[in-house]
Design a protein around this motif. Structure first.
Motif, PDB file in Angstrom:
ATOM      1  N   VAL A   1      -7.550  -5.325   4.633  1.00 14.91           N
ATOM      2  CA  VAL A   1      -8.373  -4.337   4.058  1.00 14.91           C
ATOM      3  C   VAL A   1      -8.225  -3.204   4.994  1.00 14.91           C
ATOM      4  O   VAL A   1      -8.024  -2.223   4.384  1.00 14.91           O
ATOM      5  CB  VAL A   1      -9.868  -4.961   4.389  1.00 14.91           C
ATOM      6  CG1 VAL A   1     -10.687  -3.735   4.046  1.00 14.91           C
ATOM      7  CG2 VAL A   1     -10.067  -5.990   3.428  1.00 14.91           C
ATOM      8  N   ASP A   2      -8.149  -3.184   6.291  1.00 13.92           N
ATOM      9  CA  ASP A   2      -7.905  -1.938   6.990  1.00 13.92           C
ATOM     10  C   ASP A   2      -6.537  -1.397   6.871  1.00 13.92           C
ATOM     11  O   ASP A   2      -6.369  -0.060   6.589  1.00 13.92           O
ATOM     12  CB  ASP A   2      -7.913  -2.325   8.625  1.00 13.92           C
ATOM     13  CG  ASP A   2      -9.301  -1.858   9.383  1.00 13.92           C
ATOM     14  OD1 ASP A   2     -10.047  -1.201   8.863  1.00 13.92           O
ATOM     15  OD2 ASP A   2      -9.455  -2.679  10.546  1.00 13.92           O
TER      16      ASP A   2
ATOM     17  N   ARG B   1     -12.388   4.270   7.618  1.00 16.05           N
ATOM     18  CA  ARG B   1     -12.495   5.640   7.802  1.00 16.05           C
ATOM     19  C   ARG B   1     -11.855   6.381   9.059  1.00 16.05           C
ATOM     20  O   ARG B   1     -12.559   5.757  10.152  1.00 16.05           O
ATOM     21  CB  ARG B   1     -14.078   6.382   7.715  1.00 16.05           C
ATOM     22  CG  ARG B   1     -14.760   5.953   6.252  1.00 16.05           C
ATOM     23  CD  ARG B   1     -16.014   6.456   6.278  1.00 16.05           C
ATOM     24  NE  ARG B   1     -16.709   6.215   4.968  1.00 16.05           N
ATOM     25  CZ  ARG B   1     -17.354   5.087   4.491  1.00 16.05           C
ATOM     26  NH1 ARG B   1     -17.257   3.830   5.388  1.00 16.05           N
ATOM     27  NH2 ARG B   1     -17.818   5.037   3.206  1.00 16.05           N
TER      28      ARG B   1
ATOM     29  N   SER C   1     -15.616  -0.387   4.825  1.00 17.47           N
ATOM     30  CA  SER C   1     -14.587   0.820   4.682  1.00 17.47           C
ATOM     31  C   SER C   1     -13.794   1.307   5.561  1.00 17.47           C
ATOM     32  O   SER C   1     -14.373   1.900   6.569  1.00 17.47           O
ATOM     33  CB  SER C   1     -14.976   1.770   3.475  1.00 17.47           C
ATOM     34  OG  SER C   1     -15.365   1.071   2.298  1.00 17.47           O
TER      35      SER C   1
ATOM     36  N   GLU D   1      -4.483  -1.537   4.057  1.00 16.62           N
ATOM     37  CA  GLU D   1      -4.334  -0.928   2.921  1.00 16.62           C
ATOM     38  C   GLU D   1      -5.064   0.404   2.596  1.00 16.62           C
ATOM     39  O   GLU D   1      -4.772   1.120   1.885  1.00 16.62           O
ATOM     40  CB  GLU D   1      -4.899  -2.060   1.740  1.00 16.62           C
ATOM     41  CG  GLU D   1      -4.158  -3.487   1.486  1.00 16.62           C
ATOM     42  CD  GLU D   1      -4.794  -4.303   0.654  1.00 16.62           C
ATOM     43  OE1 GLU D   1      -5.930  -4.177   0.433  1.00 16.62           O
ATOM     44  OE2 GLU D   1      -4.182  -5.506   0.648  1.00 16.62           O
ATOM     45  N   GLN D   2      -6.405   0.271   3.136  1.00 17.46           N
ATOM     46  CA  GLN D   2      -7.249   1.558   2.865  1.00 17.46           C
ATOM     47  C   GLN D   2      -6.637   2.531   4.005  1.00 17.46           C
ATOM     48  O   GLN D   2      -6.941   4.100   3.675  1.00 17.46           O
ATOM     49  CB  GLN D   2      -8.809   1.275   3.437  1.00 17.46           C
ATOM     50  CG  GLN D   2      -9.240   0.244   2.541  1.00 17.46           C
ATOM     51  CD  GLN D   2     -10.694   0.081   2.779  1.00 17.46           C
ATOM     52  OE1 GLN D   2     -11.412   0.554   3.416  1.00 17.46           O
ATOM     53  NE2 GLN D   2     -11.243  -0.681   1.681  1.00 17.46           N
TER      54      GLN D   2
ATOM     55  N   ALA E   1       0.782  -1.305   0.110  1.00 12.76           N
ATOM     56  CA  ALA E   1       0.004  -0.061   0.065  1.00 12.76           C
ATOM     57  C   ALA E   1       0.879   1.167   0.050  1.00 12.76           C
ATOM     58  O   ALA E   1       0.562   2.231  -0.795  1.00 12.76           O
ATOM     59  CB  ALA E   1      -0.738  -0.040   1.358  1.00 12.76           C
TER      60      ALA E   1
ATOM     61  N   ASP F   1     -13.739  -7.438   4.047  1.00  8.67           N
ATOM     62  CA  ASP F   1     -14.247  -7.142   2.636  1.00  8.67           C
ATOM     63  C   ASP F   1     -15.774  -8.098   2.520  1.00  8.67           C
ATOM     64  O   ASP F   1     -16.427  -7.752   1.673  1.00  8.67           O
ATOM     65  CB  ASP F   1     -13.274  -7.887   1.785  1.00  8.67           C
ATOM     66  CG  ASP F   1     -13.130  -9.177   1.745  1.00  8.67           C
ATOM     67  OD1 ASP F   1     -13.141  -9.648   2.729  1.00  8.67           O
ATOM     68  OD2 ASP F   1     -12.569  -9.762   0.752  1.00  8.67           O
TER      69      ASP F   1
ATOM     70  N   GLN G   1      -4.877   7.415   4.074  1.00  5.39           N
ATOM     71  CA  GLN G   1      -5.539   8.325   4.985  1.00  5.39           C
ATOM     72  C   GLN G   1      -4.688   8.750   6.147  1.00  5.39           C
ATOM     73  O   GLN G   1      -4.773  10.054   6.392  1.00  5.39           O
ATOM     74  CB  GLN G   1      -6.923   7.492   5.668  1.00  5.39           C
ATOM     75  CG  GLN G   1      -7.976   7.253   4.632  1.00  5.39           C
ATOM     76  CD  GLN G   1      -9.262   6.606   5.089  1.00  5.39           C
ATOM     77  OE1 GLN G   1      -9.682   7.093   6.192  1.00  5.39           O
ATOM     78  NE2 GLN G   1      -9.786   5.756   4.465  1.00  5.39           N
TER      79      GLN G   1
END
Length: 330
Positions: free
Chosen positions: A161-162, A198, A196, A164-165, A33, A191, A169
């Protein structure tokens, strides 16, 4: 000459994974990422204190060698250099083990980075009970150490998932951040829940009429597993994932806690100073008067050994969670 697919770098197997056998995983999600983000943002730089391969920073180093800095076994220097880079407009990600960031280099993070509110992202490997190496490497109290530091954002991701996203941010956020890194082969879980990441927000992953789990980090994966097992006992469990410990999304969490359901917090951290106390403080401040059952590591130096054995011994395994909830329900 035929084109070949670039080799996707993996990570060292020297440190055990907490993934269950057969579970879907992603290899080195943080490293990939960060390397991807650097393709579109030339301010991104990566630093490590002799732990590139063990914090997945080696993936970034391979992709962007001119923006990677190996600082050696000098964590104070690592954070001091990162502060200087942030002062001139770069966005550094500095990786080391959580124990070294929290115990060894605290003052540099506090005064060089947090006090001037610089955009430095500290990435701490081996948070909580994610290694069997014993107290020298088990950062069971890192959140407790860092929660009192002004300006510092604390993120405890559940899965790939956490992570990579979260990376872009964190880079975009004002001020310093601390990421409890899950490294190597990291489970992919969220997923499946229309989720998602945030920054600064909690998320209700599933509803339930009997029990509310409030969890962070890898314990959200365990919470979801335990909820499925408890359903076999006709216990309906809601799961609230709170990946940002500070600033804490009290609004979302308390809207779920304020009910007749049993409230249980789950964290890969000592029971002192982490998620349990964060939730309890929010509950008391709101005047809710709720009982909260903590599932957390004890206030003790933990044993060394195999991770599955240690998770069973210290209450982080799915079966031990189920047993504790059934006991609390009476």
């Amino acid at each position: 000459m035929t084109a070949t697919t670039p080799k996707r770098l993996t990570t060292s197997a020297m440190i055990a994974s907490f993934a269950d056998p057969g579970q879907r995983t992603a290899s080195a999600p943080f490293g990939h990422a960060l390397a991807a983000l650097a393709e579109s943002d030339d301010r991104i730089v990566g630093l490590t204190a002799d732990l590139g391969k063990y914090t997945d920073m080696h993936v970034f180093a391979e992709a962007h060698p001119d923006r990677f800095f190996q600082m050696g076994m000098a964590e104070q220097l690592l954070l001091g250099a990162a502060a200087g880079m942030a002062e001139v407009g770069l966005v550094p990600f500095a990786s080391t083990y959580s124990v070294f960031a929290a115990r060894r280099a605290y003052d540099f993070l506090c005064l060089d980075i947090a006090e001037p509110n610089l955009n430095v992202n500290v990435v701490g490997g081996l948070p909580g009970l994610t290694t069997g190496y014993g107290p020298s490497h088990q950062a069971t109290e890192d959140v407790a150490i860092f929660r009192g530091m002004p300006n510092l954002t604390i993120v405890d991701p559940c899965d790939a998932v956490d992570i990579e996203q979260a990376v872009p941010q964190l880079a975009a956020a004002e001020g310093p951040t601390y990421l409890r890194l899950l490294r190597g082969k990291v489970p992919t879980v969220l997923d499946e829940y229309d989720y998602s990441f945030r920054l600064g927000e909690a998320a209700v992953l599933r509803g339930g009429s009997d029990v509310v789990f409030v969890s962070s980090g890898l314990m959200t994966m365990r919470a979801l597993q335990a909820a499925e097992e408890l359903a076999k006992h006709r216990v309906d469990v809601a799961v609230v994932h709170a990946p940002t410990i500070k600033p804490f999304d009290a609004g979302t969490v308390l809207s779920e806690v304020d009910s007749d359901r049993l409230v249980v917090t789950l964290e890969n951290h000592t029971v002192v100073g982490g998620l349990f106390e964060t939730v309890a403080s929010a509950v008391v401040s709101r005047g809710l008067g709720k009982r909260i059952v903590p599932i957390a590591l004890p206030d003790a130096f933990l044993d060394a050994g195999a991770l599955p054995t240690l998770h069973e011994r210290y209450g982080l395994a799915t079966g031990t969670i189920v047993a504790k909830v059934l006991d609390a329900l009476g």
